[in-house]
Design a protein around this motif. Sequence first.
Motif, PDB file in Angstrom:
ATOM      1  N   GLY A 117       0.816  -1.210   0.000  1.00  0.00           N
ATOM      2  CA  GLY A 117       0.000   0.000   0.000  1.00  0.00           C
ATOM      3  C   GLY A 117       0.849   1.259   0.000  1.00  0.00           C
ATOM      4  O   GLY A 117       0.538   2.230  -0.699  1.00  0.00           O
ATOM      5  N   GLY A 118       1.947   1.245   0.793  1.00  0.00           N
ATOM      6  CA  GLY A 118       2.834   2.409   0.807  1.00  0.00           C
ATOM      7  C   GLY A 118       3.498   2.651  -0.537  1.00  0.00           C
ATOM      8  O   GLY A 118       3.606   3.797  -0.997  1.00  0.00           O
ATOM      9  N   ILE A 119       3.934   1.560  -1.186  1.00  0.00           N
ATOM     10  CA  ILE A 119       4.553   1.704  -2.507  1.00  0.00           C
ATOM     11  C   ILE A 119       3.542   2.223  -3.518  1.00  0.00           C
ATOM     12  O   ILE A 119       3.855   3.078  -4.358  1.00  0.00           O
ATOM     13  N   GLU A 120       2.304   1.724  -3.428  1.00  0.00           N
ATOM     14  CA  GLU A 120       1.275   2.188  -4.363  1.00  0.00           C
ATOM     15  C   GLU A 120       0.976   3.668  -4.160  1.00  0.00           C
ATOM     16  O   GLU A 120       0.862   4.429  -5.133  1.00  0.00           O
ATOM     17  N   ARG A 121       0.857   4.083  -2.884  1.00  0.00           N
ATOM     18  CA  ARG A 121       0.621   5.498  -2.614  1.00  0.00           C
ATOM     19  C   ARG A 121       1.804   6.355  -3.070  1.00  0.00           C
ATOM     20  O   ARG A 121       1.613   7.452  -3.619  1.00  0.00           O
ATOM     21  N   ALA A 122       3.027   5.854  -2.844  1.00  0.00           N
ATOM     22  CA  ALA A 122       4.200   6.602  -3.284  1.00  0.00           C
ATOM     23  C   ALA A 122       4.236   6.730  -4.805  1.00  0.00           C
ATOM     24  O   ALA A 122       4.594   7.783  -5.339  1.00  0.00           O
ATOM     25  N   ALA A 123       3.842   5.643  -5.501  1.00  0.00           N
ATOM     26  CA  ALA A 123       3.822   5.702  -6.971  1.00  0.00           C
ATOM     27  C   ALA A 123       2.807   6.727  -7.461  1.00  0.00           C
ATOM     28  O   ALA A 123       3.064   7.469  -8.419  1.00  0.00           O
ATOM     29  N   ILE A 124       1.647   6.785  -6.787  1.00  0.00           N
ATOM     30  CA  ILE A 124       0.629   7.760  -7.172  1.00  0.00           C
ATOM     31  C   ILE A 124       1.136   9.183  -6.942  1.00  0.00           C
ATOM     32  O   ILE A 124       0.952  10.079  -7.774  1.00  0.00           O
ATOM     33  N   GLU A 125       1.790   9.402  -5.788  1.00  0.00           N
ATOM     34  CA  GLU A 125       2.322  10.735  -5.494  1.00  0.00           C
ATOM     35  C   GLU A 125       3.431  11.119  -6.480  1.00  0.00           C
ATOM     36  O   GLU A 125       3.504  12.270  -6.925  1.00  0.00           O
ATOM     37  N   ILE A 126       4.279  10.134  -6.829  1.00  0.00           N
ATOM     38  CA  ILE A 126       5.346  10.419  -7.792  1.00  0.00           C
ATOM     39  C   ILE A 126       4.754  10.782  -9.146  1.00  0.00           C
ATOM     40  O   ILE A 126       5.211  11.723  -9.813  1.00  0.00           O
ATOM     41  N   TYR A 127       3.701  10.043  -9.548  1.00  0.00           N
ATOM     42  CA  TYR A 127       3.065  10.342 -10.835  1.00  0.00           C
ATOM     43  C   TYR A 127       2.438  11.734 -10.818  1.00  0.00           C
ATOM     44  O   TYR A 127       2.551  12.493 -11.783  1.00  0.00           O
ATOM     45  N   ALA A 128       1.785  12.070  -9.680  1.00  0.00           N
ATOM     46  CA  ALA A 128       1.173  13.397  -9.575  1.00  0.00           C
ATOM     47  C   ALA A 128       2.244  14.494  -9.601  1.00  0.00           C
ATOM     48  O   ALA A 128       2.066  15.543 -10.237  1.00  0.00           O
ATOM     49  N   LEU A 129       3.368  14.250  -8.916  1.00  0.00           N
ATOM     50  CA  LEU A 129       4.447  15.236  -8.931  1.00  0.00           C
ATOM     51  C   LEU A 129       5.055  15.385 -10.325  1.00  0.00           C
ATOM     52  O   LEU A 129       5.402  16.501 -10.742  1.00  0.00           O
ATOM     53  N   GLU A 130       5.185  14.264 -11.032  1.00  0.00           N
ATOM     54  CA  GLU A 130       5.720  14.342 -12.396  1.00  0.00           C
ATOM     55  C   GLU A 130       4.800  15.153 -13.302  1.00  0.00           C
ATOM     56  O   GLU A 130       5.255  15.983 -14.101  1.00  0.00           O
ATOM     57  N   ARG A 131       3.492  14.900 -13.168  1.00  0.00           N
ATOM     58  CA  ARG A 131       2.541  15.669 -13.983  1.00  0.00           C
ATOM     59  C   ARG A 131       2.567  17.147 -13.610  1.00  0.00           C
ATOM     60  O   ARG A 131       2.538  18.021 -14.475  1.00  0.00           O
ATOM     61  N   ARG A 132       2.643  17.409 -12.296  1.00  0.00           N
ATOM     62  CA  ARG A 132       2.680  18.800 -11.859  1.00  0.00           C
ATOM     63  C   ARG A 132       3.947  19.486 -12.356  1.00  0.00           C
ATOM     64  O   ARG A 132       3.905  20.637 -12.811  1.00  0.00           O
ATOM     65  N   LEU A 133       5.084  18.767 -12.296  1.00  0.00           N
ATOM     66  CA  LEU A 133       6.334  19.342 -12.774  1.00  0.00           C
ATOM     67  C   LEU A 133       6.271  19.614 -14.272  1.00  0.00           C
ATOM     68  O   LEU A 133       6.738  20.661 -14.746  1.00  0.00           O
ATOM     69  N   ALA A 134       5.678  18.657 -15.019  1.00  0.00           N
ATOM     70  CA  ALA A 134       5.559  18.862 -16.464  1.00  0.00           C
ATOM     71  C   ALA A 134       4.664  20.045 -16.785  1.00  0.00           C
ATOM     72  O   ALA A 134       4.977  20.871 -17.661  1.00  0.00           O
ATOM     73  N   LEU A 135       3.537  20.152 -16.024  1.00  0.00           N
ATOM     74  CA  LEU A 135       2.637  21.277 -16.262  1.00  0.00           C
ATOM     75  C   LEU A 135       3.300  22.599 -15.903  1.00  0.00           C
ATOM     76  O   LEU A 135       3.171  23.595 -16.636  1.00  0.00           O
ATOM     77  N   GLU A 136       3.998  22.607 -14.750  1.00  0.00           N
ATOM     78  CA  GLU A 136       4.641  23.854 -14.339  1.00  0.00           C
ATOM     79  C   GLU A 136       5.769  24.236 -15.296  1.00  0.00           C
ATOM     80  O   GLU A 136       5.985  25.423 -15.574  1.00  0.00           O
ATOM     81  N   THR A 137       6.484  23.230 -15.807  1.00  0.00           N
ATOM     82  CA  THR A 137       7.541  23.533 -16.774  1.00  0.00           C
ATOM     83  C   THR A 137       6.958  24.117 -18.047  1.00  0.00           C
ATOM     84  O   THR A 137       7.450  25.113 -18.596  1.00  0.00           O
ATOM     85  N   GLY A 138       5.850  23.487 -18.514  1.00  0.00           N
ATOM     86  CA  GLY A 138       5.186  24.025 -19.707  1.00  0.00           C
ATOM     87  C   GLY A 138       4.598  25.399 -19.463  1.00  0.00           C
ATOM     88  O   GLY A 138       4.663  26.282 -20.329  1.00  0.00           O
ATOM     89  N   SER A 139       4.030  25.595 -18.249  1.00  0.00           N
ATOM     90  CA  SER A 139       3.451  26.903 -17.927  1.00  0.00           C
ATOM     91  C   SER A 139       4.535  27.972 -17.856  1.00  0.00           C
ATOM     92  O   SER A 139       4.326  29.114 -18.282  1.00  0.00           O
ATOM     93  N   ALA A 140       5.712  27.612 -17.308  1.00  0.00           N
ATOM     94  CA  ALA A 140       6.807  28.589 -17.219  1.00  0.00           C
ATOM     95  C   ALA A 140       7.267  29.007 -18.611  1.00  0.00           C
ATOM     96  O   ALA A 140       7.526  30.200 -18.864  1.00  0.00           O
TER      97      ALA A 140
END
Length: 292
Positions: free
Chosen positions: A116-139
């Motif tokens: 469960g911890g690994i699954e939650r960490a994977a979800i958070e990593i995916y969300a952070l990657e998407r957020r980073l990609a969006l913020e990079t594109g927005s910048a």
Amino acid sequence: MLGAITVLQRWLFGTVDVVGLPHPYWLPVLLASCQYGVNGGLIASIAASAIYLAQLSPPSAVQDYYAYARLIAIQPAIWLATALVLGGLRNLHIHQLQEVADQLAIMRRRANDLSGGIERAAIEIYALERRLALETGSAAAFSRSLALINLSSQRAAAQSCGELFRTATGASTMAVYLRDRGGYVPVWAIAGDNIRPTGSMQALSVLAVEAMIIEDESRELRPAANDLEPRLERHVVRVPPSSDAAAQLAVIVCDLDASRDTDEFYRRAAEIGRAFATILRACPDAGPETHS
């Protein structure tokens, strides 16, 4: 089982003992000891001993009593000793098996927690990657919008700053109204991320804008509705972000999804609004122009 063995023994052989074979009561004693441990072996050996002693004939007149007692006690004593030894080994095996089962259950719980911890960490990593990609594109888009700002007039600056505001806030449907003598004139608009001509749009009076602002502020004080269907809400951003109506240079009217975080939107809108106002003050006032 003891009763069935006794019946079969008398029916087949007509006697208690069968010459050349172990006593048949060994079978329940061994099975009970190996299956249930000491308690089961003791019960089986006591029951077998009771039935065994009940079937024996009384001693003869010439037979010594102690020799007879020693003779009939041998078999029950062996059964009892066997039940204690085999039952003790079986109890030890049961105890070890229970310890292994408990350790296995603990390991399974830890594995489930880890999974469960690994699954939650994977979800958070995916969300952070998407957020980073969006913020990079927005910048990158934000930098392009800054480079395209036109400072030739307030109207041109308002039009170019509209794209800057859209990039910073993520609004897909909005209109920029520039303050004119009698109200607010639309100078730039998009609908669903598509540029919308402002020639067909009507100017807004000062009273109309104030009414929209009051409605927007009152909506923030009401509890959020639990609508399952998507719903748009109109929000008004002052430029600059001040409650002084006389100081307003422009307003931006946005239609946002009701599920969006309005606090984050207004935080970014206020920052862009202050920069927008500074840009407008630095531009020459070209006077009223015809809508595009």
